[in-house]
Design a protein around this motif. Structure first.
Motif, PDB file in Angstrom:
ATOM      1  N   GLU A   1       7.052  -3.488  -1.484  1.00 35.83           N
ATOM      2  CA  GLU A   1       5.661  -3.980  -0.822  1.00 35.83           C
ATOM      3  C   GLU A   1       6.211  -4.171   0.382  1.00 35.83           C
ATOM      4  OE1 GLU A   1       2.066  -6.969  -1.671  1.00 35.83           O
ATOM      5  OE2 GLU A   1       3.501  -6.582  -3.247  1.00 35.83           O
TER       6      GLU A   1
ATOM      7  N   GLN B   1      -0.248   3.647  -0.916  1.00 33.81           N
ATOM      8  CA  GLN B   1       0.644   3.223  -2.111  1.00 33.81           C
ATOM      9  C   GLN B   1       1.726   2.374  -1.379  1.00 33.81           C
ATOM     10  OE1 GLN B   1       0.497   7.006  -1.981  1.00 33.81           O
ATOM     11  NE2 GLN B   1      -0.942   7.128  -3.623  1.00 33.81           N
ATOM     12  N   ASP B   2       1.725   1.822  -0.390  1.00 37.10           N
ATOM     13  CA  ASP B   2       2.527   1.017   0.382  1.00 37.10           C
ATOM     14  C   ASP B   2       3.941   1.537   0.667  1.00 37.10           C
ATOM     15  OD1 ASP B   2       2.395  -1.505   1.487  1.00 37.10           O
ATOM     16  OD2 ASP B   2       3.018  -2.704  -0.284  1.00 37.10           O
ATOM     17  N   LYS B   3       3.880   2.712   0.906  1.00 38.11           N
ATOM     18  CA  LYS B   3       4.913   3.344   1.491  1.00 38.11           C
ATOM     19  C   LYS B   3       5.049   3.325   3.057  1.00 38.11           C
ATOM     20  CE  LYS B   3       6.005   4.853  -2.555  1.00 38.11           C
ATOM     21  NZ  LYS B   3       5.340   3.810  -3.746  1.00 38.11           N
TER      22      LYS B   3
ATOM     23  N   THR C   1      10.767   3.823   0.305  1.00 32.27           N
ATOM     24  CA  THR C   1       9.973   4.125  -0.919  1.00 32.27           C
ATOM     25  C   THR C   1      10.228   3.031  -1.794  1.00 32.27           C
ATOM     26  OG1 THR C   1      11.519   5.587  -2.067  1.00 32.27           O
ATOM     27  CG2 THR C   1       9.892   6.491  -0.776  1.00 32.27           C
ATOM     28  N   ASP C   2       9.863   3.194  -3.103  1.00 33.23           N
ATOM     29  CA  ASP C   2      10.166   1.748  -4.135  1.00 33.23           C
ATOM     30  C   ASP C   2      11.677   1.693  -4.494  1.00 33.23           C
ATOM     31  OD1 ASP C   2       7.436   1.166  -4.598  1.00 33.23           O
ATOM     32  OD2 ASP C   2       7.308   2.463  -6.118  1.00 33.23           O
TER      33      ASP C   2
END
Length: 140
Positions: free
Chosen positions: A2, A51-53, A74-75
């Motif tokens: 995030e 998507q918080d990318k 990314t995540d």
């Protein structure tokens, strides 16, 4: 992952990004525009999607030809130009390099050899984009 904080100050020539991963946070800070080797580097654009990318574009302007680098946070990892994968760790990112020619080029450069640990490069949070640009200006 995030994005907790993002400051992109072109007039003040600085960028700061706080990325929150489940195990740790990474605080990237650097300049927006700076000189390097035989040219200069500029962060052209930055965006966070729904998507918080986090996506960022950096250009290395050189006499021998410009190099465009597209970062996708990314995540699980950071991709550069969809071909180089860096894994986050508590002090920055680790880039595992399988290509012995790239390792040789990086190892022969005195400014970059300190980042090498085995066949990996550790890129710290401070001057993050400057260090990435230094690596790509050597490996092309």
């Amino acid at each position: 992952m995030e994005v907790k904080n993002l400051v992109f100050n072109r007039l003040g020539n600085n960028i700061s990004i706080l990325i929150d991963y489940p195990q740790f946070q990474i605080q990237i800070w650097d300049k927006v525009k700076f000189n390097i080797n035989d040219g200069y580097v500029e962060i052209k654009s930055i965006a966070v999607d729904f998507q918080d990318k986090l996506n960022l574009e950096l250009v290395i302007y050189r006499n021998t030809g410009d190099i465009n680098l597209k970062f996708s946070f990314t995540d699980d990892f950071l991709k550069i130009n969809d071909e180089h994968t860096l894994e986050p760790y508590d002090e920055g990112y680790i880039w595992k390099i399988e290509n012995p020619d790239l390792l040789f080029k990086i190892g022969m450069n005195p400014d970059l050899s300190g980042f090498l640990q085995g066949n990996s490069i550790k890129i710290h949070q401070q001057d993050f984009f400057k260090n990435i640009a230094s690596i790509f200006s050597v490996i092309g």
